[in-house]
Design an enzyme around this catalytic site. Structure first.
Site, PDB file in Angstrom:
ATOM      1  N   GLU A  14      66.245  94.169  10.971  1.00 36.29           N
ATOM      2  CA  GLU A  14      66.920  93.153  11.970  1.00 36.29           C
ATOM      3  C   GLU A  14      67.346  93.730  13.278  1.00 36.29           C
ATOM      4  O   GLU A  14      68.174  94.638  13.133  1.00 36.29           O
ATOM      5  CB  GLU A  14      67.880  92.365  11.205  1.00 36.29           C
ATOM      6  CG  GLU A  14      67.388  91.809   9.935  1.00 36.29           C
ATOM      7  CD  GLU A  14      68.050  90.528   9.488  1.00 36.29           C
ATOM      8  OE1 GLU A  14      67.889  89.683   8.669  1.00 36.29           O
ATOM      9  OE2 GLU A  14      69.546  90.780   9.671  1.00 36.29           O
ATOM     10  N   LYS A  37      70.141  81.277   9.249  1.00 38.15           N
ATOM     11  CA  LYS A  37      68.770  80.913   9.763  1.00 38.15           C
ATOM     12  C   LYS A  37      68.265  79.278   8.998  1.00 38.15           C
ATOM     13  O   LYS A  37      68.351  79.152   8.199  1.00 38.15           O
ATOM     14  CB  LYS A  37      67.599  81.913   9.381  1.00 38.15           C
ATOM     15  CG  LYS A  37      68.110  83.439   9.787  1.00 38.15           C
ATOM     16  CD  LYS A  37      67.187  84.414   9.077  1.00 38.15           C
ATOM     17  CE  LYS A  37      67.487  85.451   9.519  1.00 38.15           C
ATOM     18  NZ  LYS A  37      66.941  86.712   8.398  1.00 38.15           N
ATOM     19  N   GLY A  74      74.886  87.056   4.437  1.00 37.30           N
ATOM     20  CA  GLY A  74      75.126  85.661   4.522  1.00 37.30           C
ATOM     21  C   GLY A  74      76.005  84.918   5.647  1.00 37.30           C
ATOM     22  O   GLY A  74      76.612  83.911   5.629  1.00 37.30           O
ATOM     23  N   ARG A 134      64.481  93.958   0.781  1.00 37.97           N
ATOM     24  CA  ARG A 134      63.937  93.034  -0.310  1.00 37.97           C
ATOM     25  C   ARG A 134      62.824  92.236   0.634  1.00 37.97           C
ATOM     26  O   ARG A 134      62.883  92.102   1.633  1.00 37.97           O
ATOM     27  CB  ARG A 134      65.274  91.907  -0.826  1.00 37.97           C
ATOM     28  CG  ARG A 134      65.839  91.259   0.489  1.00 37.97           C
ATOM     29  CD  ARG A 134      66.812  90.339  -0.143  1.00 37.97           C
ATOM     30  NE  ARG A 134      67.929  90.097   1.305  1.00 37.97           N
ATOM     31  CZ  ARG A 134      67.980  89.319   2.264  1.00 37.97           C
ATOM     32  NH1 ARG A 134      66.779  88.888   2.483  1.00 37.97           N
ATOM     33  NH2 ARG A 134      68.702  89.273   2.947  1.00 37.97           N
ATOM     34  N   LYS A 157      82.682  93.030  11.712  1.00 35.52           N
ATOM     35  CA  LYS A 157      81.864  92.874  10.830  1.00 35.52           C
ATOM     36  C   LYS A 157      81.984  93.604   9.497  1.00 35.52           C
ATOM     37  O   LYS A 157      82.353  94.799   9.579  1.00 35.52           O
ATOM     38  CB  LYS A 157      80.321  93.092  11.223  1.00 35.52           C
ATOM     39  CG  LYS A 157      79.928  92.304  12.249  1.00 35.52           C
ATOM     40  CD  LYS A 157      78.549  92.707  12.900  1.00 35.52           C
ATOM     41  CE  LYS A 157      77.356  92.354  12.149  1.00 35.52           C
ATOM     42  NZ  LYS A 157      75.890  92.665  12.836  1.00 35.52           N
TER      43      LYS A 157
HETATM   44  P1  ADP Z   1      74.555  89.019   7.580  1.00 43.07           P
HETATM   45  O1  ADP Z   1      74.025  90.109   6.775  1.00 43.07           O
HETATM   46  O2  ADP Z   1      75.752  88.303   7.201  1.00 43.07           O
HETATM   47  O3  ADP Z   1      73.475  87.922   7.705  1.00 43.07           O
HETATM   48  P2  ADP Z   1      73.989  90.101  10.139  1.00 43.07           P
HETATM   49  O4  ADP Z   1      74.397  91.415  10.485  1.00 43.07           O
HETATM   50  O5  ADP Z   1      72.444  90.019   9.844  1.00 43.07           O
HETATM   51  O6  ADP Z   1      74.888  89.594   9.145  1.00 43.07           O
HETATM   52  O7  ADP Z   1      73.961  88.898  11.407  1.00 43.07           O
HETATM   53  C1  ADP Z   1      73.792  87.498  11.071  1.00 43.07           C
HETATM   54  C2  ADP Z   1      74.064  86.876  12.497  1.00 43.07           C
HETATM   55  O8  ADP Z   1      74.958  87.288  13.340  1.00 43.07           O
HETATM   56  C3  ADP Z   1      72.829  87.368  13.534  1.00 43.07           C
HETATM   57  O9  ADP Z   1      71.632  86.924  13.313  1.00 43.07           O
HETATM   58  C4  ADP Z   1      73.217  86.971  14.766  1.00 43.07           C
HETATM   59  O10 ADP Z   1      73.182  85.716  15.296  1.00 43.07           O
HETATM   60  C5  ADP Z   1      74.797  87.171  14.640  1.00 43.07           C
HETATM   61  N1  ADP Z   1      75.295  88.549  15.293  1.00 43.07           N
HETATM   62  C6  ADP Z   1      75.470  89.671  14.242  1.00 43.07           C
HETATM   63  N2  ADP Z   1      75.754  90.634  15.037  1.00 43.07           N
HETATM   64  C7  ADP Z   1      75.929  90.461  16.414  1.00 43.07           C
HETATM   65  C8  ADP Z   1      76.241  90.940  17.560  1.00 43.07           C
HETATM   66  N3  ADP Z   1      76.828  92.250  17.646  1.00 43.07           N
HETATM   67  N4  ADP Z   1      76.319  90.152  18.642  1.00 43.07           N
HETATM   68  C9  ADP Z   1      76.129  88.925  18.780  1.00 43.07           C
HETATM   69  N5  ADP Z   1      75.545  88.281  17.513  1.00 43.07           N
HETATM   70  C10 ADP Z   1      75.510  88.936  16.489  1.00 43.07           C
END
Ligand code: ADP
Length: 447
Positions: free
Chosen positions: A275, A237, A164, A292, A158
């Site tokens: 989250e 979402k 997003g 935010r 990541k």
């Molecule tokens: P962003 O900031 O781009 O929205 P997030 O870290 O909030 O990224 O992750 C967005 C979505 O990606 C999560 O709601 C989940 O569905 C998936 N996701 C993120 N990290 C993981 C993980 N370690 N294992 C499984 N799904 C993940």
């Protein structure tokens, strides 16, 4: 309290903020790009000024122009909404140096939580459970491989600056991991101008559960329960609800406490969301904190009766929150459907154009947050979300039936929307049973 604030945003969230300001007797200044001169937020604010041309970079992201309007019009606060300037620590800093209050947390809190790899370290120190993974940014592929061997595949790479749903790659083998790291780095560099990536265990069928918190500068930090945002398409979402069908009171308490610890670790003030991913065994792991107000905040407002924008304004003005933890009770069930100008029958293709007919739903327990109206032109330049339909019911079943009724009533002509998708989802047996996770739309192929 503020006398006059500038709203550095557009669309439904600008309208949402103006509404609370009017109720609190705070004057509002809207800004708009050349493409937005007929927008609803422009019509509803007390004053409105063009901030620049159509491109976001030259308008809603243009710090100097925004600050000039704020200072010339005598604003004592700036509300950034979500997106655009909302999580820009430099902007918060500039506001402070111009003597205008940024309605959000401190630049330092934004910065710490905005760098996700750093946020993980901070959370670990604060005793908040994090998804197992690398410590900090991957500097060396061998360390990534070693970590993956320790925690086991699959893993997810990541972007530390991510948002997003961009810059994420799943790897099931060592070869895939090597590729995933370099691809995620490239993607992250292009999307965020920061190639830093980190690695986490990829949870296979988790739920996305987030906790809303509000905090003031007098040491009060309150959590307002969870939202379940597991219904996602490409990590974005589409539907959110509060409470979650998967959360027992005991887990809610534990997650609430973890969220409060997260907020306290960065001296958080105003509204924020922590989250988490929740696995089948009720283990939860910190994923990130959004510093935010979020799109899905109204479901929490419905079940708690708390106006989150009002609490943000109180806290940013240096006053105390209007509620204490013991005042927070979860009442009934709320669901939000995001209505996007996209053709859900054709792979969610963008569908800009002019809205030729617009009759929003109403009635008991129905709220529509939107900036759309008949004759309004949806341009391809900004976010595709045109309305949020939020319903409240005594039970989840009642909320689902109410949402189905509301969406059936919603008339939008001239453009395609995601309403057909939502109507199908609301009649899906597994969804109705509350049996879903972030993989739901891949498994069920609703559309
Ligand atoms: P962003 O900031 O781009 O929205 P997030 O870290 O909030 O990224 O992750 C967005 C979505 O990606 C999560 O709601 C989940 O569905 C998936 N996701 C993120 N990290 C993981 C993980 N370690 N294992 C499984 N799904 C993940």
């Amino acid at each position: 309290m503020f006398e006059k604030i500038l709203i550095a945003n557009r669309g439904e969230i600008a309208v949402r903020i103006i509404r609370t300001c009017k109720e609190m007797g705070i004057k509002t200044v809207a800004i708009y790009s050349q493409a937005d001169q007929d927008a609803l937020h422009v019509q509803l604010a007390d004053e409105a000024y063009c901030v620049g041309p159509t491109s976001s970079k030259e308008s809603y992201l243009h710090m100097t122009n925004i600050m000039s309007i704020a200072t010339i019009t005598g604003c004592d606060g700036i509300h950034p909404g979500y997106g655009f300037m909302a999580e820009n620590a430099d902007f918060a800093e500039v506001c402070a140096s111009c003597g205008v209050t940024f309605i959000g947390p401190s630049p330092k809190a934004i910065e710490t939580m905005g760098a996700k790899a750093k946020a993980r370290e901070t959370m670990k120190l604060a005793g908040v459970p994090i998804v197992p993974g690398t410590e900090g940014i991957i500097q060396d592929i061998d360390i990534a491989i070693k970590t993956a061997n320790e925690i086991g595949y699959p893993v997810i790479v990541k972007a530390t600056a991510g948002g997003g749903g961009k810059g994420m790659r799943v790897a099931w083998t060592r070869d895939e991991l090597t590729k995933a790291v370099s691809m995620a780095q490239q993607e992250a560099e292009t999307a965020f101008g920061n190639a830093g990536v980190y690695l986490e265990k990829y949870l296979e069928e988790p739920r996305h559960i987030e906790i809303q918190i509000i905090a003031d500068s007098h040491g009060n930090v309150v959590h307002l329960g969870e939202r379940d945002c597991s219904i996602q398409r490409r990590h974005q979402k589409l539907v959110e609800e509060a409470p979650s069908p998967a959360i027992e009171p005991e887990i809610r308490e534990q997650m609430g406490e973890a969220a409060i610890a997260a907020a306290k670790a960065v001296n958080y003030v105003t509204a924020g969301t922590v989250e988490f991913l929740l696995d089948k065994h009720n283990n939860f792991y910190f994923m990130e904190m959004n510093t935010r107000i979020q799109v899905e905040h109204p479901v929490t407002e419905y079940v708690t009766g708390v106006d989150l924008i009002k609490e943000q304004l109180l806290a940013a003005a240096g006053l105390e929150l209007s509620v204490k933890q013991e005042d927070i009770k979860i009442n009934g069930w709320a669901i939000e459907c995001r209505i996007n100008a996209e053709d859900s029958e054709r792979n969610f293709m963008p569908s800009p154009g002019t809205i030729t007919a617009y009759i929003p739903p109403g009635g008991f327990g129905v709220r529509v947050d939107s900036a759309a109206y008949q004759g309004y032109q949806i341009t391809p330049f900004y976010d595709s979300m045109i309305a949020k339909v939020i319903v409240h019911g005594a039970t989840r079943t009642e909320a689902i039936d109410r949402m189905y009724r509301a969406l059936s009533e919603f008339r939008i002509e001239g453009i395609k929307t995601t309403i057909p998708f939502h109507l199908k989802l609301l009649r899906n047996e597994a969804f109705v049973a509350g049996d879903f996770n972030t993989k739901f739309l891949e498994i069920h192929k609703i559309m």
